[in-house]
Design a protein around this motif. Structure first.
Motif, PDB file in Angstrom:
ATOM      1  N   LEU A   1     -18.787  44.454  86.571  1.00 33.80           N
ATOM      2  CA  LEU A   1     -19.605  45.608  87.046  1.00 33.80           C
ATOM      3  C   LEU A   1     -19.720  46.750  86.136  1.00 33.80           C
ATOM      4  CD1 LEU A   1     -21.594  46.248  89.581  1.00 33.80           C
ATOM      5  CD2 LEU A   1     -19.454  47.551  90.486  1.00 33.80           C
ATOM      6  N   LYS A   2     -18.544  46.956  85.673  1.00 28.34           N
ATOM      7  CA  LYS A   2     -18.237  48.218  84.874  1.00 28.34           C
ATOM      8  C   LYS A   2     -19.057  47.884  83.542  1.00 28.34           C
ATOM      9  CE  LYS A   2     -14.449  51.043  83.330  1.00 28.34           C
ATOM     10  NZ  LYS A   2     -13.224  51.052  82.673  1.00 28.34           N
ATOM     11  N   SER A   3     -18.821  46.625  83.160  1.00 30.67           N
ATOM     12  CA  SER A   3     -19.587  46.766  81.658  1.00 30.67           C
ATOM     13  C   SER A   3     -21.421  46.485  81.964  1.00 30.67           C
ATOM     14  CB  SER A   3     -19.251  45.194  80.993  1.00 30.67           C
ATOM     15  OG  SER A   3     -20.136  44.092  81.470  1.00 30.67           O
ATOM     16  N   ALA A   4     -21.600  46.051  83.009  1.00 29.41           N
ATOM     17  CA  ALA A   4     -23.114  46.026  83.328  1.00 29.41           C
ATOM     18  C   ALA A   4     -23.425  47.403  83.385  1.00 29.41           C
ATOM     19  CB  ALA A   4     -23.328  45.479  84.495  1.00 29.41           C
ATOM     20  N   LEU A   5     -22.720  48.443  84.127  1.00 30.39           N
ATOM     21  CA  LEU A   5     -23.167  49.736  84.137  1.00 30.39           C
ATOM     22  C   LEU A   5     -23.060  50.311  82.905  1.00 30.39           C
ATOM     23  CD1 LEU A   5     -21.334  50.969  87.418  1.00 30.39           C
ATOM     24  CD2 LEU A   5     -23.583  50.849  87.216  1.00 30.39           C
ATOM     25  N   GLN A   6     -22.026  49.995  82.060  1.00 28.54           N
ATOM     26  CA  GLN A   6     -21.841  50.729  80.856  1.00 28.54           C
ATOM     27  C   GLN A   6     -23.056  50.313  79.900  1.00 28.54           C
ATOM     28  OE1 GLN A   6     -18.399  49.242  78.775  1.00 28.54           O
ATOM     29  NE2 GLN A   6     -17.402  51.358  79.255  1.00 28.54           N
ATOM     30  N   SER A   7     -23.632  48.946  79.924  1.00 27.70           N
ATOM     31  CA  SER A   7     -24.839  48.745  79.140  1.00 27.70           C
ATOM     32  C   SER A   7     -26.105  49.152  79.704  1.00 27.70           C
ATOM     33  CB  SER A   7     -24.703  47.146  79.121  1.00 27.70           C
ATOM     34  OG  SER A   7     -25.601  46.642  80.148  1.00 27.70           O
ATOM     35  N   ASP A   8     -25.956  49.344  81.196  1.00 31.82           N
ATOM     36  CA  ASP A   8     -27.097  50.120  81.594  1.00 31.82           C
ATOM     37  C   ASP A   8     -27.276  51.445  81.122  1.00 31.82           C
ATOM     38  OD1 ASP A   8     -29.093  48.941  83.354  1.00 31.82           O
ATOM     39  OD2 ASP A   8     -28.457  50.506  84.890  1.00 31.82           O
TER      40      ASP A   8
ATOM     41  N   ARG B   1     -29.827  55.319  77.264  1.00 36.74           N
ATOM     42  CA  ARG B   1     -29.901  56.154  76.136  1.00 36.74           C
ATOM     43  C   ARG B   1     -30.701  55.744  75.206  1.00 36.74           C
ATOM     44  NH1 ARG B   1     -24.470  56.343  75.469  1.00 36.74           N
ATOM     45  NH2 ARG B   1     -24.585  55.061  73.375  1.00 36.74           N
ATOM     46  N   ARG B   2     -30.672  54.346  75.002  1.00 33.44           N
ATOM     47  CA  ARG B   2     -31.511  53.844  73.842  1.00 33.44           C
ATOM     48  C   ARG B   2     -33.300  54.075  74.094  1.00 33.44           C
ATOM     49  NH1 ARG B   2     -30.078  48.012  72.849  1.00 33.44           N
ATOM     50  NH2 ARG B   2     -31.676  47.896  71.413  1.00 33.44           N
ATOM     51  N   ASN B   3     -33.445  53.863  75.445  1.00 34.99           N
ATOM     52  CA  ASN B   3     -34.912  54.144  75.857  1.00 34.99           C
ATOM     53  C   ASN B   3     -35.166  55.519  75.627  1.00 34.99           C
ATOM     54  OD1 ASN B   3     -35.410  51.684  76.286  1.00 34.99           O
ATOM     55  ND2 ASN B   3     -34.882  51.445  78.144  1.00 34.99           N
ATOM     56  N   ARG B   4     -34.346  56.369  76.026  1.00 33.57           N
ATOM     57  CA  ARG B   4     -34.646  57.811  75.835  1.00 33.57           C
ATOM     58  C   ARG B   4     -34.740  58.153  74.333  1.00 33.57           C
ATOM     59  NH1 ARG B   4     -31.014  59.517  79.763  1.00 33.57           N
ATOM     60  NH2 ARG B   4     -29.268  59.894  78.273  1.00 33.57           N
ATOM     61  N   ALA B   5     -34.058  57.771  73.528  1.00 32.23           N
ATOM     62  CA  ALA B   5     -34.209  57.904  71.928  1.00 32.23           C
ATOM     63  C   ALA B   5     -35.440  57.533  71.684  1.00 32.23           C
ATOM     64  CB  ALA B   5     -33.192  57.210  71.401  1.00 32.23           C
TER      65      ALA B   5
END
Lengths: 393, 418
Positions: free
Chosen positions: A6-13, A18-22
């Protein structure tokens, strides 16, 4: 285990967001850049038009003119004391000359609308620094109420040459100069440019010399225009003895400057004609030159015309090389020949912009408006020609 | 007789003569084929080629003699009176016509002859561009040599003071004792040029590059078709107009804004012309960048997107590095435009050479100095006017180098993806 996933999924989310914002930001940068450029264009045109538009109107005054015999010697006597101060001196001065031409007018009086002094003109338009003294301001306001002073269409701007008095200055002489110079440029640059392009595209052998010419033309297209002015000064004026400031000197200089543009455009137009057309002509027994003259050139004509118009539009707006060959002289009269001192529209804009009298500023802007109108219509014509003639072979 | 009347008579006479020769020869060729000895056999060339052949024979000798006389006249070797020039030219023309008419027979290869001359003319036209370059180089170099005879090259390149005011005294051969010698140190002039160019590039590079990225990667085909001509209007506005705009509108704004920040700005500051020049060269950056970005193969983008990169990442890490050589050459081209730009700086920048890093102060450029030196009523022999040519020489070398480097870089780039 589940917690870790769950943690890694949240992180990648979070990272994805962030990447989409960029990503969005990047697109926005591009958009902003374009908006900035467009905003500049809008600001620029509004500013120039706002400054230039008032110049198309000019203050005029209704005066009683009495053409007596004495006026021939002293033009001041034609008007009464008050209006004498308010009208343009450039008009007053012409009265004796007019009486010479029309002796039948002597002894008559008439009521005429006459161009006023530029101070009044500037005062009526509400410009800062009009320089009209307080007493006259009141007088002018009173005359305005009586309907004896009004703002009317400034026809003098199109029918007069340059003048030291702003109210009398117009663009006629420089416009005619521009036409003369442009005609010369066209007569020299278009035939030579088209011939060069035909040679390079259709006849030239692929050897060192041809490559030299090609590299050379590309370089010429990028040489600063002022260096063409130095060439014109050293070769045409100092060496060949072409009169300084003449339309001939300017036209020849601009022709050399326009040449590479026309060559490059013509070559592109010739290259766009498919090889099959040439082969069909050869198949029917046409010679190389007949093929080019009767088949390739007619098909390439719209492209060549487009290039020529764009090149000439650039030549028309050019100022720097013309300053060097002396075309910034004070020219009140339209030139009669290509060897006389001439000025052109952009050079007129330049000289007016250097005048210390504020009233010249709006005339400068108005001259710019005329220049831009001509250039933009030339470019629009070129684009239309290109779009209409675009063929898919 | 003035030169212009000679000119008028020469061409006014020659063109009708050419027409006459054309019709005469064409008629003769037709007569030969229809009623002459070989009536019924075919002419080798079309009658119109025979006509052209005679027209060439009448005009070439006349033009050659006219040209020869003018060259002699210009170089001062021989003064030929106008009537004599005209008479001899037309005599040559007449004999040329006679010669040409003699050649016309049934199987004369008129077409080949005409085409040979036409080819020669096309070639001659092509050499004019070479002559132009030679002319520019020679005119600048010769006067520069004269300049460097008076002022040492080293002082010109490294001097930091530009005070040419007393040069005309030397030019006029006047007594110069007790007068400060003229100084032609060009460093402050070049510094001003580079300052204004740098400001222009600071405007044009980001705006032009991002515009190009947007147009080539994001905008639809139709939007791009609309936007590109709009941007190109910027390059089509005459520089004298930009100069007026910079001097009358932008300079006062710069001064006001600087004042609001508590800074002193001169009305001839370098910022206003720099900003406007930057706007002017935006299309040079954006057009060429747009072209090279679109020339990057789609497969590179597809590969990157397939690996999960976002569009922006694809552009930044894949497309732009691939297109970099082309983009750099666009920058170089724009820079050479900015360095050689004249009217904007003449009208909006200062006249006084000033060695400073502060863009709010007035400073001057190479092109301003050239215009200043050559538009006054100075004698052409003084070091003051000759300095213009020395500056022109430097300008020519710098812009040429930039162009050549830019061409080579872009050619390498195109080869890679073809």
């Amino acid at each position: 285990m589940a917690e870790l996933m769950l943690k890694s999924a949240l992180q990648s989310d979070a990272r994805k967001r962030r990447r989409n914002r960029a990503d969005r930001r990047f697109k926005w940068y591009g958009f902003t850049a374009l908006v900035l450029a467009m905003a500049f264009l809008v600001f620029f045109f509004i500013d120039i038009i706002g400054k230039g538009l008032p110049a198309f109107q000019q203050a005029e005054m209704l005066v009683q003119v009495s053409y007596s015999e004495a006026v021939k010697d002293n033009y001041n006597l034609a008007l009464d004391k008050i209006s004498r101060k308010l009208v343009s001196r450039s008009w007053l001065r012409t009265i004796p000359m007019m009486l010479e031409d029309h002796p039948e007018l002597v002894g008559t009086t008439s009521e005429e609308w006459v161009v006023t002094d530029y101070h009044i003109d500037q005062f009526l338009k509400g410009h800062e620094g009009h320089g009209l003294i307080e007493k006259d301001q009141k007088l002018v306001e009173k005359l305005c109420e009586e309907g004896k002073i009004k703002l009317a269409f400034n026809s003098g701007f199109f029918t007069h040459g340059d003048s030291k008095m702003p109210e009398n200055a117009g663009i006629l002489a420089s416009a005619i100069g521009s036409v003369l110079v442009l005609l010369l440029t066209m007569l020299v640059a278009v035939p030579i440019g088209v011939m060069t392009a035909i040679y390079l595209e259709e006849f030239a052998p692929d050897n060192r010399f041809t490559q030299l010419i090609e590299v050379n033309i590309n370089n010429l297209a990028a040489i600063p225009s002022i260096l063409y002015g130095l060439l014109g000064l050293a070769i045409f004026i100092n060496f060949m003895g072409v009169p300084r400031s003449s339309a001939l000197a300017g036209g020849l200089t601009l022709a050399l400057m326009t040449l590479p543009i026309i060559i490059i455009a013509t070559r592109a137009a010739l290259r766009a004609v498919p090889e099959t057309i040439r082969e069909a002509a050869y198949g029917l027994g046409a010679s190389n030159l007949q093929t080019v003259w009767d088949h390739v050139l007619p098909l390439a004509k719209p492209g060549i015309l487009t290039g020529a118009i764009i090149g000439l539009a650039q030549a028309m707006g050019e100022t720097a090389p013309l300053l060097i060959v002396g075309m910034m002289a004070y020219i009140p009269e339209a030139p009669h020949s290509i060897l006389e001192a001439t000025t052109v529209l952009p050079a007129q804009v330049y000289t007016w912009s250097g005048e210390s009298i504020r009233a010249f500023e709006e005339r400068t802007a108005a001259g710019i408006m005329v220049l831009l109108a001509v250039l933009l219509s030339m470019n629009a014509l070129a684009v239309r020609l290109r779009n209409r003639s675009e063929t898919n072979w | 007789m003035t030169i212009s009347t000679i000119f008028m008579l020469f061409f006014g006479g020659l063109i009708p003569l050419m027409l006459m020769a054309y019709w005469l020869a064409r008629g003769k060729a037709i007569r030969l084929a229809v009623e002459g000895k070989g009536a019924g056999t075919r002419l080798h060339s079309l009658p119109s080629f025979h006509g052209w052949y005679a027209a060439i024979w009448i005009s070439l000798p006349a033009l050659a003699s006219g040209f020869l006389f003018s060259v002699l006249h210009l170089s001062g070797l021989l003064e030929v009176p106008g009537p004599m020039l005209l008479a001899s030219s037309f005599l040559l023309a007449a004999s040329g016509l006679w010669m040409g008419m003699q050649h016309i027979t049934l199987d004369f290869r008129a077409r080949q002859a005409v085409e040979k001359v036409m080819r020669g003319m096309l070639f001659a036209a092509a050499t004019i561009s070479i002559l132009t370059t030679i002319g520019i180089v020679l005119s600048v170099v010769f006067e520069s040599i004269r300049f460097f005879k008076v002022i040492s090259f080293w002082d010109f390149i490294t001097g930091t003071k530009w005070q040419p005011d007393t040069a005309f005294l030397i030019g006029a051969g006047r007594d110069t004792t007790g007068v400060a010698p003229p100084l032609f140190g060009s460093v402050p002039v070049f510094a001003g040029t580079f300052m204004i160019t740098a400001i222009a590039m600071l405007v044009a590079v980001p705006v032009g590059l991002f515009s190009a990225i947007y147009m080539s990667e994001y905008a639809s085909f139709r939007v791009r078709g609309r936007l590109k001509p709009m941007l190109e209007i910027l390059a089509g506005i005459p520089t004298v107009v930009y100069g007026f705009f910079a001097a009358i509108t932008i300079s006062p704004i710069v001064v006001k804004v600087a004042h609001a920040f508590g800074l002193e700005a001169s009305y001839t500051n370098a910022l206003a012309p720099g900003l406007i020049m930057g706007v002017m060269i935006i299309p040079f950056v954006s057009s060429l960048s747009d072209d090279v970005i679109r020339a990057v193969p789609q497969s590179l983008r597809d590969g990157s997107l397939a690996l999960g990169m976002t569009k922006a990442e694809t552009i930044r890490h894949i497309v732009l590095p691939a297109a970099m050589p082309g983009i750099v050459s666009a920058f170089l081209l724009a820079m050479s435009r900015a360095i050689g730009e004249t009217m904007i700086v003449v009208m909006a920048a200062g006249l006084r050479p000033n060695l400073t890093m502060n863009p709010l102060e007035g400073m001057t450029t190479v092109t301003v100095k050239i215009v200043e030196a050559l538009t006054g009523d100075q004698e052409f022999d003084s070091a003051f006017t000759l300095a213009a040519f020395a500056l022109g020489l430097v300008l020519l070398m710098v812009t040429l180098t930039l162009n050549i480097v830019s061409t080579i870089v872009v050619r390498k780039f195109k080869q890679r993806y073809e």
